[in-house]
Design a protein around this motif. Structure first.
Motif, PDB file in Angstrom:
ATOM      1  N   ASN A  43       0.800  -1.224   0.000  1.00 57.85           N
ATOM      2  CA  ASN A  43       0.000   0.000   0.000  1.00 57.85           C
ATOM      3  C   ASN A  43       0.833   1.275   0.000  1.00 57.85           C
ATOM      4  OD1 ASN A  43      -2.458  -1.384  -0.002  1.00 57.85           O
ATOM      5  ND2 ASN A  43      -2.417  -1.633   2.220  1.00 57.85           N
ATOM      6  N   PHE A  44       2.110   1.163   0.257  1.00 57.75           N
ATOM      7  CA  PHE A  44       3.044   2.281   0.096  1.00 57.75           C
ATOM      8  C   PHE A  44       3.607   2.282  -1.328  1.00 57.75           C
ATOM      9  CE2 PHE A  44       7.375   4.068   1.752  1.00 57.75           C
ATOM     10  CZ  PHE A  44       7.025   5.356   1.401  1.00 57.75           C
ATOM     11  N   SER A  45       3.854   1.097  -1.851  1.00 59.31           N
ATOM     12  CA  SER A  45       4.434   0.979  -3.192  1.00 59.31           C
ATOM     13  C   SER A  45       3.491   1.473  -4.282  1.00 59.31           C
ATOM     14  CB  SER A  45       4.793  -0.484  -3.491  1.00 59.31           C
ATOM     15  OG  SER A  45       5.669  -1.013  -2.535  1.00 59.31           O
ATOM     16  N   ASP A  46       2.225   1.082  -4.213  1.00 62.95           N
ATOM     17  CA  ASP A  46       1.296   1.352  -5.314  1.00 62.95           C
ATOM     18  C   ASP A  46       1.137   2.834  -5.640  1.00 62.95           C
ATOM     19  OD1 ASP A  46       0.983  -1.344  -5.612  1.00 62.95           O
ATOM     20  OD2 ASP A  46      -0.971  -1.462  -4.617  1.00 62.95           O
ATOM     21  N   PRO A  47       0.846   3.699  -4.655  1.00 59.74           N
ATOM     22  CA  PRO A  47       0.675   5.115  -5.013  1.00 59.74           C
ATOM     23  C   PRO A  47       1.966   5.769  -5.490  1.00 59.74           C
ATOM     24  CG  PRO A  47       0.519   4.797  -2.636  1.00 59.74           C
ATOM     25  CD  PRO A  47       0.497   3.446  -3.246  1.00 59.74           C
ATOM     26  N   LEU A  48       3.112   5.356  -4.954  1.00 65.95           N
ATOM     27  CA  LEU A  48       4.370   5.937  -5.435  1.00 65.95           C
ATOM     28  C   LEU A  48       4.675   5.484  -6.849  1.00 65.95           C
ATOM     29  CD1 LEU A  48       6.779   5.809  -2.356  1.00 65.95           C
ATOM     30  CD2 LEU A  48       5.358   7.698  -3.172  1.00 65.95           C
ATOM     31  N   ARG A  49       4.374   4.218  -7.144  1.00 66.89           N
ATOM     32  CA  ARG A  49       4.581   3.721  -8.507  1.00 66.89           C
ATOM     33  C   ARG A  49       3.664   4.458  -9.485  1.00 66.89           C
ATOM     34  NH1 ARG A  49       4.141  -1.432  -7.477  1.00 66.89           N
ATOM     35  NH2 ARG A  49       6.259  -2.206  -7.671  1.00 66.89           N
ATOM     36  N   LYS A  50       2.395   4.631  -9.097  1.00 66.22           N
ATOM     37  CA  LYS A  50       1.438   5.316  -9.964  1.00 66.22           C
ATOM     38  C   LYS A  50       1.792   6.791 -10.170  1.00 66.22           C
ATOM     39  CE  LYS A  50      -2.564   2.414  -8.805  1.00 66.22           C
ATOM     40  NZ  LYS A  50      -3.844   2.368  -8.052  1.00 66.22           N
ATOM     41  N   SER A  51       2.406   7.380  -9.193  1.00 67.11           N
ATOM     42  CA  SER A  51       2.749   8.804  -9.294  1.00 67.11           C
ATOM     43  C   SER A  51       3.817   9.067 -10.344  1.00 67.11           C
ATOM     44  CB  SER A  51       3.246   9.332  -7.942  1.00 67.11           C
ATOM     45  OG  SER A  51       4.578   8.906  -7.678  1.00 67.11           O
ATOM     46  N   GLN A  52       4.614   8.037 -10.644  1.00 67.67           N
ATOM     47  CA  GLN A  52       5.713   8.143 -11.600  1.00 67.67           C
ATOM     48  C   GLN A  52       6.744   9.186 -11.174  1.00 67.67           C
ATOM     49  OE1 GLN A  52       4.121   8.611 -15.584  1.00 67.67           O
ATOM     50  NE2 GLN A  52       3.137   6.616 -15.545  1.00 67.67           N
ATOM     51  N   ARG A  53       6.798   9.470  -9.882  1.00 66.91           N
ATOM     52  CA  ARG A  53       7.793  10.410  -9.370  1.00 66.91           C
ATOM     53  C   ARG A  53       9.072   9.686  -8.936  1.00 66.91           C
ATOM     54  NH1 ARG A  53       5.185  15.367  -8.031  1.00 66.91           N
ATOM     55  NH2 ARG A  53       3.357  15.469  -9.380  1.00 66.91           N
ATOM     56  N   ALA A  54       8.942   8.431  -8.543  1.00 75.59           N
ATOM     57  CA  ALA A  54      10.083   7.679  -8.005  1.00 75.59           C
ATOM     58  C   ALA A  54      10.606   6.689  -9.033  1.00 75.59           C
ATOM     59  CB  ALA A  54       9.670   6.937  -6.733  1.00 75.59           C
ATOM     60  N   ALA A  55      11.926   6.525  -9.064  1.00 74.04           N
ATOM     61  CA  ALA A  55      12.527   5.449  -9.843  1.00 74.04           C
ATOM     62  C   ALA A  55      12.335   4.149  -9.069  1.00 74.04           C
ATOM     63  CB  ALA A  55      14.009   5.718 -10.052  1.00 74.04           C
ATOM     64  N   VAL A  56      11.767   3.144  -9.717  1.00 75.48           N
ATOM     65  CA  VAL A  56      11.467   1.887  -9.036  1.00 75.48           C
ATOM     66  C   VAL A  56      12.636   0.920  -9.216  1.00 75.48           C
ATOM     67  CG1 VAL A  56       9.851  -0.031  -8.813  1.00 75.48           C
ATOM     68  CG2 VAL A  56       9.006   2.245  -9.458  1.00 75.48           C
ATOM     69  N   ALA A  57      13.166   0.451  -8.114  1.00 75.44           N
ATOM     70  CA  ALA A  57      14.293  -0.478  -8.169  1.00 75.44           C
ATOM     71  C   ALA A  57      13.864  -1.801  -8.785  1.00 75.44           C
ATOM     72  CB  ALA A  57      14.843  -0.714  -6.763  1.00 75.44           C
ATOM     73  N   GLU A  58      14.774  -2.424  -9.514  1.00 78.05           N
ATOM     74  CA  GLU A  58      14.493  -3.752 -10.057  1.00 78.05           C
ATOM     75  C   GLU A  58      14.443  -4.792  -8.949  1.00 78.05           C
ATOM     76  OE1 GLU A  58      16.952  -4.963 -13.268  1.00 78.05           O
ATOM     77  OE2 GLU A  58      16.604  -3.141 -14.447  1.00 78.05           O
ATOM     78  N   VAL A  59      15.267  -4.625  -7.919  1.00 76.85           N
ATOM     79  CA  VAL A  59      15.244  -5.581  -6.811  1.00 76.85           C
ATOM     80  C   VAL A  59      14.032  -5.281  -5.929  1.00 76.85           C
ATOM     81  CG1 VAL A  59      17.730  -5.956  -6.789  1.00 76.85           C
ATOM     82  CG2 VAL A  59      16.755  -4.135  -5.391  1.00 76.85           C
ATOM     83  N   PRO A  60      13.336  -6.297  -5.453  1.00 75.46           N
ATOM     84  CA  PRO A  60      12.199  -6.075  -4.558  1.00 75.46           C
ATOM     85  C   PRO A  60      12.671  -5.849  -3.130  1.00 75.46           C
ATOM     86  CG  PRO A  60      12.491  -8.408  -4.914  1.00 75.46           C
ATOM     87  CD  PRO A  60      13.541  -7.731  -5.749  1.00 75.46           C
ATOM     88  N   ALA A  61      11.751  -5.430  -2.279  1.00 75.06           N
ATOM     89  CA  ALA A  61      12.109  -5.132  -0.891  1.00 75.06           C
ATOM     90  C   ALA A  61      12.665  -6.349  -0.163  1.00 75.06           C
ATOM     91  CB  ALA A  61      10.888  -4.585  -0.162  1.00 75.06           C
ATOM     92  N   SER A  62      12.180  -7.550  -0.485  1.00 75.63           N
ATOM     93  CA  SER A  62      12.690  -8.738   0.207  1.00 75.63           C
ATOM     94  C   SER A  62      14.182  -8.911  -0.022  1.00 75.63           C
ATOM     95  CB  SER A  62      11.940  -9.989  -0.249  1.00 75.63           C
ATOM     96  OG  SER A  62      12.130 -10.220  -1.640  1.00 75.63           O
ATOM     97  N   ALA A  63      14.683  -8.436  -1.167  1.00 75.49           N
ATOM     98  CA  ALA A  63      16.108  -8.580  -1.485  1.00 75.49           C
ATOM     99  C   ALA A  63      16.983  -7.772  -0.542  1.00 75.49           C
ATOM    100  CB  ALA A  63      16.375  -8.160  -2.924  1.00 75.49           C
ATOM    101  N   LEU A  64      16.436  -6.710   0.039  1.00 74.60           N
ATOM    102  CA  LEU A  64      17.224  -5.910   0.970  1.00 74.60           C
ATOM    103  C   LEU A  64      17.554  -6.691   2.235  1.00 74.60           C
ATOM    104  CD1 LEU A  64      15.486  -2.418   0.747  1.00 74.60           C
ATOM    105  CD2 LEU A  64      17.165  -3.461  -0.785  1.00 74.60           C
ATOM    106  N   LEU A  65      16.757  -7.728   2.514  1.00 77.60           N
ATOM    107  CA  LEU A  65      17.000  -8.572   3.683  1.00 77.60           C
ATOM    108  C   LEU A  65      17.698  -9.880   3.324  1.00 77.60           C
ATOM    109  CD1 LEU A  65      14.253  -6.799   4.301  1.00 77.60           C
ATOM    110  CD2 LEU A  65      14.187  -8.237   6.345  1.00 77.60           C
ATOM    111  N   THR A  66      17.488 -10.349   2.119  1.00 75.81           N
ATOM    112  CA  THR A  66      18.014 -11.670   1.759  1.00 75.81           C
ATOM    113  C   THR A  66      19.321 -11.617   0.975  1.00 75.81           C
ATOM    114  OG1 THR A  66      16.714 -11.720  -0.292  1.00 75.81           O
ATOM    115  CG2 THR A  66      15.687 -12.652   1.691  1.00 75.81           C
TER     116      THR A  66
END
Length: 285
Positions: A43-66
């Motif tokens: 629910n944080f990702s969706d509006p930021l993605r739709k806004s097209q203001r942020a560059a979206v990383a290719e790696v998902p959030a789970s990758a930051l931990l794994t």
């Protein structure tokens, strides 16, 4: 870089909307922003993605931990979006220490690239919340004005596994609780009574914005906020008068929270010691 975690052990309280507003607000102030969504609902990702203001990383959030050394885009506003892999991390207790240390190392590597990192967390008290709080500078807890939410404040502070006090004492001495942010506030007798109870019980951890009694930061319930979330719009840029009116009411809270996040808080911020979940108690829960 200052890292703010938004945390509440109850879902549906508007936490992601607060995170989204803060992300856009920090950008409005000219800061470089890293947005991380650790809630698999996104629910944080969706509006930021739709806004097209942020560059979206290719790696998902789970990758930051794994993963060690995940790569994200070279931009001043970057989103590391939620993914379904996040929901399976709790079921790998033997790797919990690694997860927390990977996130800490990633955040440390981002120090020179961003001014603010915002981390939205899931409501379940699991390794994602522990990992975020163990490396953050600040934590903010949006809450609704109902008895269930107010009862949950005790868990926020004192949960045996992810309570702010436990994390601060055992894993992250620099962690600073900015406070509680009442959200979806309505001008009804019921909510006024609940707000009074909140002030009486939790006055020290509300967020004052002025010297007068009762001047505590809050966010009103406004349909324009929900519309902005759903459509990926920036609230104060919407053409509707209702949206601009809503922003005028909300900006007070955003300003005082931003000031608290960016304030120089005494820290032990080198954070080079690996996180040991055994010192924290049972991470497996």
């Amino acid at each position: 870089m200052k890292t703010l975690v938004l945390a509440n052990q109850k879902g549906g309280v508007g936490k992601s909307a607060v995170a989204t507003l803060l992300a856009h607000y920090f950008r409005k102030l000219g800061h470089r922003v890293l947005a991380i969504d650790l809630d698999h609902q996104g629910n944080f990702s969706d509006p930021l993605r739709k806004s097209q203001r942020a560059a979206v990383a290719e790696v998902p959030a789970s990758a930051l931990l794994t993963q060690a050394n995940p790569v994200i885009p070279a931009a001043d506003f970057v989103l590391v979006a939620a993914d379904q892999g996040l929901s399976g991390l709790e079921r790998q207790p033997s790797l919990h220490n690694d997860f927390a240390n990977h996130l800490r190392a990633f955040l440390k590597a981002m120090e020179g690239r961003f001014d603010v990192c915002l981390i939205d967390t899931n409501p379940n008290p699991d390794i994602r919340m522990i990992a975020a709080l163990a490396s953050a500078d600040c934590v903010l807890s949006p809450i609704q004005l109902n008895q269930e939410a107010m009862d949950g404040v005790h868990a926020l502070l004192n949960h045996p596994r992810v309570g702010v006090r436990k994390i601060k004492n055992m894993l992250n001495p620099k962690l600073h609780l900015i406070g509680l942010l009442p959200v979806m506030v309505e001008a009804t007798p019921f909510q006024r009574e609940n707000f009074l109870q909140l002030v009486q019980k939790f006055h020290p951890i509300l967020i004052p914005y002025g010297p007068k009694p009762g001047q505590f930061a809050s966010m009103p319930r406004r349909s324009a906020v929900a519309e902005a979330q759903a459509e990926g719009l920036v609230l104060w840029e919407m053409k509707k008068t209702a949206a601009r009116d809503a922003w005028r009411e909300i900006e007070v809270a955003m300003a005082v929270i931003a000031k608290a996040v960016l304030a120089e808080v005494p820290t032990q911020s080198t954070q080079t010691t690996p996180i040991n979940a055994a010192d924290h108690g049972s991470v497996a829960g």
